[in-house]
Scaffold this motif. Structure first.
Motif, PDB file in Angstrom:
ATOM      1  N   ALA A  39      10.499  33.241  27.565  1.00  0.00           N
ATOM      2  CA  ALA A  39      11.622  32.573  28.220  1.00  0.00           C
ATOM      3  C   ALA A  39      12.041  33.312  29.491  1.00  0.00           C
ATOM      4  N   VAL A  40      12.140  34.631  29.413  1.00  0.00           N
ATOM      5  CA  VAL A  40      12.540  35.427  30.586  1.00  0.00           C
ATOM      6  C   VAL A  40      11.473  35.353  31.670  1.00  0.00           C
ATOM      7  N   LEU A  41      10.199  35.485  31.283  1.00  0.00           N
ATOM      8  CA  LEU A  41       9.115  35.398  32.272  1.00  0.00           C
ATOM      9  C   LEU A  41       9.099  34.040  32.964  1.00  0.00           C
ATOM     10  N   ALA A  42       9.321  32.983  32.189  1.00  0.00           N
ATOM     11  CA  ALA A  42       9.312  31.633  32.767  1.00  0.00           C
ATOM     12  C   ALA A  42      10.383  31.498  33.846  1.00  0.00           C
ATOM     13  N   GLU A  43      11.544  32.116  33.618  1.00  0.00           N
ATOM     14  CA  GLU A  43      12.610  32.054  34.615  1.00  0.00           C
ATOM     15  C   GLU A  43      12.227  32.801  35.890  1.00  0.00           C
ATOM     16  N   PHE A  44      11.590  33.961  35.738  1.00  0.00           N
ATOM     17  CA  PHE A  44      11.286  34.783  36.916  1.00  0.00           C
ATOM     18  C   PHE A  44      10.105  34.253  37.723  1.00  0.00           C
ATOM     19  N   ILE A  45       9.083  33.738  37.039  1.00  0.00           N
ATOM     20  CA  ILE A  45       7.933  33.231  37.801  1.00  0.00           C
ATOM     21  C   ILE A  45       8.141  31.793  38.252  1.00  0.00           C
ATOM     22  N   GLY A  46       9.230  31.174  37.758  1.00  0.00           N
ATOM     23  CA  GLY A  46       9.494  29.786  38.122  1.00  0.00           C
ATOM     24  C   GLY A  46       9.821  29.583  39.585  1.00  0.00           C
ATOM     25  N   VAL A  47      10.065  30.661  40.324  1.00  0.00           N
ATOM     26  CA  VAL A  47      10.361  30.547  41.746  1.00  0.00           C
ATOM     27  C   VAL A  47       9.143  30.067  42.534  1.00  0.00           C
ATOM     28  N   LYS A  48       7.933  30.248  41.966  1.00  0.00           N
ATOM     29  CA  LYS A  48       6.727  29.812  42.674  1.00  0.00           C
ATOM     30  C   LYS A  48       6.402  28.355  42.348  1.00  0.00           C
ATOM     31  N   THR A 104       6.554  24.033  39.065  1.00  0.00           N
ATOM     32  CA  THR A 104       6.937  25.433  39.100  1.00  0.00           C
ATOM     33  C   THR A 104       6.004  26.209  38.173  1.00  0.00           C
ATOM     34  N   ALA A 105       5.743  27.465  38.497  1.00  0.00           N
ATOM     35  CA  ALA A 105       4.859  28.280  37.667  1.00  0.00           C
ATOM     36  C   ALA A 105       5.445  28.500  36.277  1.00  0.00           C
ATOM     37  N   GLY A 106       6.761  28.355  36.149  1.00  0.00           N
ATOM     38  CA  GLY A 106       7.402  28.513  34.850  1.00  0.00           C
ATOM     39  C   GLY A 106       6.940  27.490  33.829  1.00  0.00           C
ATOM     40  N   THR A 107       6.450  26.330  34.289  1.00  0.00           N
ATOM     41  CA  THR A 107       5.993  25.305  33.347  1.00  0.00           C
ATOM     42  C   THR A 107       4.775  25.770  32.548  1.00  0.00           C
ATOM     43  N   LEU A 108       4.076  26.798  33.028  1.00  0.00           N
ATOM     44  CA  LEU A 108       2.927  27.315  32.279  1.00  0.00           C
ATOM     45  C   LEU A 108       3.361  27.933  30.951  1.00  0.00           C
ATOM     46  N   LEU A 109       4.565  28.511  30.942  1.00  0.00           N
ATOM     47  CA  LEU A 109       5.028  29.232  29.763  1.00  0.00           C
ATOM     48  C   LEU A 109       5.904  28.402  28.835  1.00  0.00           C
TER      49      LEU A 109
END
Length: 256
Positions: free
Chosen positions: A24-33, A60-65
């Protein structure tokens, strides 16, 4: 006397909660891309047309997670019930706020003079500006993500148990995808509405509907594709806990 840490169900909950929170935390941080799906796959742009919006498919890259988060939510729901999902959801939200708070602090630390140009050979003339741009997501985006995340999680757990009361222990795929279908319909649009319609960018409604629909369709396709992983997780948990203990936890979770 068995110590709590030696209890396999306690260890399982800790492991599931930790993996859930990290994703969840990673998805928030990488979601900027924002990435282009067709370019990533090496195919020609699909030139989609939705609500008057055309072009390549962008996510968003967050959708991967997030599909992994859905699997973790349903697995925790199955064995630890509403209380388990609510606990890890609030914990993940607190950790997201914690992470962004320290990112904000880090952005405002005075950079070492030599550090700002250390990546100039890689096409990044100002490392401080790049760091601030990547980690300094706007408050609208942060709060939009948090509100959407908590709404989605709380809706998911309730829909999951409504379906479970009708199906019993059968059709795990139905309660998993059914709860995801409803919760992510809310999540996919709430985050965009708060972050980009109410926020400073003031997206047009057609763009909001187009991007929200694409993100929702992606999440649902991913959730369906990952159904085998849900059953693999259930089988692995049964082997780890034993049939008797796994059945006991499921019964307790179903009772709330």
């Amino acid at each position: 006397m068995t110590r709590p840490i030696d209890d396999r169900s306690a260890r399982l909950f800790i492991a599931l909660a930790a993996f859930f929170c990290v994703n969840a935390v990673l998805a928030e941080f990488i979601g900027v891309k924002i990435f282009a799906l067709e370019d990533t796959l090496g195919i020609r742009p699909l030139e989609w047309n939705l609500f008057g919006q055309t072009g390549s498919l962008s996510f968003t890259a967050g959708t991967l997670l997030w599909p992994i988060v859905f699997i973790m939510t349903d697995t925790i729901n199955e064995y630890f019930g509403r209380r388990g999902v609510r606990f890890i959801s609030w914990l993940a939200a607190a950790l997201i706020v914690y992470g962004f708070a320290f990112a904000f602090i880090a952005i405002h630390l005075a950079p070492a003079p030599w550090w700002t140009g250390v990546a100039s050979d890689q096409g990044v003339p100002d490392y401080q500006a790049a760091f601030a741009a990547v980690f300094g997501q706007g408050l609208w985006t942060i709060w939009g993500s948090l509100v959407a995340f908590m709404l989605g999680q709380l809706i998911d757990v309730n829909i999951y148990h409504r379906i479970r009361r009708r199906t019993g222990d059968r059709q795990a795929w139905l309660r998993a995808t059914g709860s995801t279908a409803v919760s992510q319909l809310i999540d996919s649009f709430v985050v965009l509405y708060i972050a980009f319609v109410l926020g400073p960018q003031h997206w047009e409604m057609s763009l909001f509907l187009a991007i929200g629909t694409l993100n929702y369709l992606y999440k649902m396709l991913a959730a369906i594709a990952l159904i085998p992983l849900l059953y693999l997780a259930r089988a692995a948990i049964r082997r780890y806990l034993g049939d008797a203990r796994a059945t006991e936890l499921q019964a307790q979770a179903a009772e709330g």
